[in-house]
Design a protein around this motif. Structure first.
Motif, PDB file in Angstrom:
ATOM      1  N   ASP A   4      -5.643  -5.630   1.896  1.00  0.00           N
ATOM      2  CA  ASP A   4      -5.446  -4.434   1.062  1.00  0.00           C
ATOM      3  C   ASP A   4      -6.525  -3.393   1.295  1.00  0.00           C
ATOM      4  OD1 ASP A   4      -3.187  -5.397  -0.098  1.00  0.00           O
ATOM      5  OD2 ASP A   4      -4.178  -6.112  -1.929  1.00  0.00           O
ATOM      6  N   GLN A   5      -7.753  -3.833   1.307  1.00  0.00           N
ATOM      7  CA  GLN A   5      -8.853  -2.878   1.317  1.00  0.00           C
ATOM      8  C   GLN A   5      -9.055  -2.201   2.675  1.00  0.00           C
ATOM      9  OE1 GLN A   5      -9.969  -1.655  -1.344  1.00  0.00           O
ATOM     10  NE2 GLN A   5      -8.617  -3.117  -2.354  1.00  0.00           N
ATOM     11  N   ALA A   6      -8.593  -2.847   3.734  1.00  0.00           N
ATOM     12  CA  ALA A   6      -8.768  -2.237   5.054  1.00  0.00           C
ATOM     13  C   ALA A   6      -8.095  -0.879   5.114  1.00  0.00           C
ATOM     14  CB  ALA A   6      -8.211  -3.161   6.130  1.00  0.00           C
ATOM     15  N   ALA A   7      -6.929  -0.765   4.461  1.00  0.00           N
ATOM     16  CA  ALA A   7      -6.208   0.505   4.484  1.00  0.00           C
ATOM     17  C   ALA A   7      -6.311   1.215   3.137  1.00  0.00           C
ATOM     18  CB  ALA A   7      -4.753   0.264   4.854  1.00  0.00           C
ATOM     19  N   SER A   8      -7.400   0.949   2.443  1.00  0.00           N
ATOM     20  CA  SER A   8      -7.576   1.551   1.121  1.00  0.00           C
ATOM     21  C   SER A   8      -7.607   3.073   1.208  1.00  0.00           C
ATOM     22  CB  SER A   8      -8.889   1.052   0.529  1.00  0.00           C
ATOM     23  OG  SER A   8      -9.423   2.024  -0.328  1.00  0.00           O
ATOM     24  N   PRO A   9      -6.902   3.727   0.289  1.00  0.00           N
ATOM     25  CA  PRO A   9      -6.870   5.188   0.345  1.00  0.00           C
ATOM     26  C   PRO A   9      -8.204   5.834  -0.022  1.00  0.00           C
ATOM     27  CG  PRO A   9      -5.659   4.395  -1.571  1.00  0.00           C
ATOM     28  CD  PRO A   9      -6.083   3.191  -0.800  1.00  0.00           C
ATOM     29  N   GLU A  10      -9.139   5.024  -0.516  1.00  0.00           N
ATOM     30  CA  GLU A  10     -10.442   5.570  -0.921  1.00  0.00           C
ATOM     31  C   GLU A  10     -11.125   6.329   0.217  1.00  0.00           C
ATOM     32  OE1 GLU A  10     -12.011   5.157  -4.045  1.00  0.00           O
ATOM     33  OE2 GLU A  10     -10.028   4.447  -4.645  1.00  0.00           O
ATOM     34  N   ILE A  11     -10.962   5.811   1.416  1.00  0.00           N
ATOM     35  CA  ILE A  11     -11.656   6.410   2.546  1.00  0.00           C
ATOM     36  C   ILE A  11     -11.198   7.851   2.800  1.00  0.00           C
ATOM     37  CG2 ILE A  11     -10.055   5.581   4.302  1.00  0.00           C
ATOM     38  CD1 ILE A  11     -12.345   5.288   6.173  1.00  0.00           C
ATOM     39  N   ASN A  40      -0.959   1.130  -0.720  1.00  0.00           N
ATOM     40  CA  ASN A  40      -1.631   1.850   0.352  1.00  0.00           C
ATOM     41  C   ASN A  40      -0.692   2.805   1.057  1.00  0.00           C
ATOM     42  OD1 ASN A  40      -4.073   0.478   0.032  1.00  0.00           O
ATOM     43  ND2 ASN A  40      -3.145  -1.292   1.022  1.00  0.00           N
ATOM     44  N   GLU A  60     -16.700   0.015   1.613  1.00  0.00           N
ATOM     45  CA  GLU A  60     -15.877   0.629   2.650  1.00  0.00           C
ATOM     46  C   GLU A  60     -16.562   0.552   4.002  1.00  0.00           C
ATOM     47  OE1 GLU A  60     -12.893   3.196   0.256  1.00  0.00           O
ATOM     48  OE2 GLU A  60     -13.242   3.285   2.393  1.00  0.00           O
ATOM     49  N   ILE A 116     -16.183  -2.929   5.295  1.00  0.00           N
ATOM     50  CA  ILE A 116     -14.839  -3.213   5.790  1.00  0.00           C
ATOM     51  C   ILE A 116     -14.662  -2.610   7.179  1.00  0.00           C
ATOM     52  CG2 ILE A 116     -12.382  -2.750   5.439  1.00  0.00           C
ATOM     53  CD1 ILE A 116     -13.075  -2.812   2.367  1.00  0.00           C
ATOM     54  N   PHE A 163      -1.996   0.545   8.977  1.00  0.00           N
ATOM     55  CA  PHE A 163      -1.992   1.998   8.822  1.00  0.00           C
ATOM     56  C   PHE A 163      -0.643   2.621   9.171  1.00  0.00           C
ATOM     57  CE2 PHE A 163      -6.415   0.951   8.954  1.00  0.00           C
ATOM     58  CZ  PHE A 163      -6.976   1.806   8.018  1.00  0.00           C
TER      59      PHE A 163
END
Lengths: 332, 197
Positions: A50-57, B3, B123, B126, B146
């Motif tokens: 989940d976190q790899a593609a987290s929108p936070e970035i 996501n 982040e 990751i 992605f």
């Protein structure tokens, strides 16, 4: 710490990527239930996934600044760049004029634009012009602050409540409204924003042009004239509807269009907009349906029109408007 | 938390192809940040990521009449960015231009937009973990996470078997978990509850 075999990692990957078959899901599920450590291992892989593609970035990147760069590099469709059609000598002259002109522009660095402008409406509707020339109408119980960010060249409005905007579009200076954690960006527009803190939704209704409705972590939706966008604060999702209810703007326009609408609903809306209290002596009157338009009428006239349409009696003694007469049966 | 990026309205895309600048601006607004985030996973440099995405958008506008889309417009955009990034990487390898990673990892900390320092650190971790994956394994992971491609689509595009895609995904998750182990409980704390599928 358990170290599951690679086969299980592949299966977990398939489950997370929604590629697993029913039996593979069962296999993973059974494995998770085998041991607490397995469940923990699964959750860790899930988090990585989940976190790899987290929108936070995405918050790292500034769309407005980038758009200003890109905008200058694109040519309008099918048209020659206007500069190419001007003889060189004029272009040089224009360049000089621009340099001289810039000298003047440098002066008002501390323009009054940089000072936030506050507007508020408590019990009455407020119509006003913002410092950039955009028009706005604030419904009751609404507050807004307008600021022009000189550095970023962005016009920003923070809003709480409901307001209608008629934005003076300027390519160089985007107009962005921030409210309840979401943004509305103008792309040449007239629109209404409803965002009361106590409500679970933020609503944007576009009557002309188009807007972009989004948040920091959700790319959101585009809305064009005739569409309404709704942001659900709980689920953090945006939805688009192909309708606009122009009566929503009546607080500003005083124009109502009712099409086979229940009288109780009509009276509710009129009372809200005018801050009056038209009442029904017999509740059954509210069940009747009528089709009627009111164009900037007074509450008195509105009550008279309803009375005439349904053959009712209007009593306006004691400063109150009361309708009485025969009602309609309650729909089953 | 989802996501996935909601697809842009088909009508906006059609108006863009007709050459309407407003529609192009809409598309730009909508996809700029997710595409930059995607480019960043390849290039690990904020400025490079932005350059790639911006010039891709300029090309997109110039070639709008001749765009042939076999899948969706969204997958088209993601693939365009991926190819542009892979080109940049290939180019940089030839030039033997190697920028020290360590110098670049600090850039998350410079960003102040509504981001806690802790979340930023995660982040960074990751991304660092993703960078250590073997090339093909990382590419499979990126295409899945992605571009949201199905396993068979990834297999087709990379000319490998679906079984190999499965192995790469499993391996990517295993390797990243290994590196992020100590941060994972923290993530759960910050990023909220976890649900089983």
């Amino acid at each position: 710490m358990v170290s599951p075999n690679e086969h299980m990692d592949d299966l977990i990957g398939k489950v997370l990527a929604r590629e697993a078959t029913a039996s593979e899901k069962q296999e993973v599920e059974a494995w998770i239930h085998e041991h607490e450590d397995h469940a923990r291992y699964f959750r860790q892989l899930q988090e990585v996934f989940d976190q790899a593609a987290s929108p936070e970035i995405q918050a790292l990147f500034d769309t407005d600044a980038a758009w200003q760069k890109v905008r200058h590099k694109i040519k309008p469709a099918g048209r020659q760049h206007w500069m190419n059609r001007i003889p060189l000598v004029y272009r040089v002259a224009a360049g000089i004029a621009l340099i001289i002109g810039t000298g003047y522009l440098l002066f008002p660095l501390t323009s009054p634009d940089a000072v936030p402008t506050e507007l508020a409406a408590s019990s009455k509707i407020v119509n006003d012009t913002l410092p950039d020339g955009s028009l706005t109408s604030l419904n009751r119980s609404t507050k807004m602050v307008y600021t022009y960010d000189v550095k970023q060249k962005v016009r920003k409005v923070t809003l709480q409540g409901e307001a209608f905007f008629q934005v003076k579009h300027e390519e160089e200076k985007p107009f962005i409204i921030e409210t309840q954690g979401v943004y509305i960006k103008d792309i040449g527009t007239q629109f209404n924003v409803t965002a009361f803190p106590e409500s679970t939704i933020v609503e944007v209704m576009v009557t002309e042009g188009e807007v972009y409705f989004y948040s920091d972590t959700n790319t959101g939706i585009q809305l064009v004239a005739g569409q309404t966008g709704i942001y659900d604060k709980t689920s953090r999702t945006f939805t688009r509807q192909e309708v606009t209810d122009t009566n929503r703007l009546a607080y500003k326009t005083r124009i109502f269009r009712f099409n086979n609408t229940r009288v109780s609903e009509i009276i509710h809306q009129v009372n809200e907009v005018y801050g009056v209290s038209i009442t029904l002596a017999q509740e059954e009157i509210g069940n009747c349906h009528i089709t009627v338009n009111f164009d900037e009428e007074t509450p008195q006239t509105i009550a008279e029109i309803i009375a005439e349409t349904l053959d009712l009696v209007l009593d306006n003694s004691h400063g109150r408007l009361t309708l009485s007469g025969k009602g309609c049966p309650k729909p089953e | 938390m989802s996501n996935s990026v909601q697809a842009v309205d088909q009508r906006v895309f059609e108006r863009f192809r007709d050459g309407q600048p407003n529609a192009f601006e809409m598309i730009f607004n909508h996809y700029y940040r997710p595409l930059c985030a995607y480019a960043y996973t390849f290039l690990h440099d904020r400025d490079h990521a932005e350059e790639v995405v911006q010039s891709a958008f300029i090309t997109l506008w110039e070639k709008k009449e001749s765009i042939a889309i076999d899948t969706s417009f969204q997958s088209y955009l993601y693939r365009m960015i991926r190819n542009a990034c892979l080109n940049v990487i290939k180019h940089e390898k030839v030039k033997q231009l190697h920028v020290s990673h360590e110098m670049k990892t600090g850039e998350f900390a410079q960003n102040t937009t509504a981001h806690t320092v802790l979340a930023q650190e995660l982040e960074t971790k990751i991304h660092q973990a993703m960078r250590t994956l073997p090339e093909q394994c990382r590419l499979v992971f990126q295409l899945s996470r992605f571009e949201e491609l199905k396993y068979h689509e990834i297999a087709d595009q990379l000319d490998i078997s679906v079984k190999t895609v499965e192995n790469h995904m499993g391996k990517a998750l295993r390797m990243m978990r290994e590196q992020l182990k100590e941060y994972l409980p923290l993530m759960a704390l910050i990023l909220g509850g976890i649900e089983l599928w």
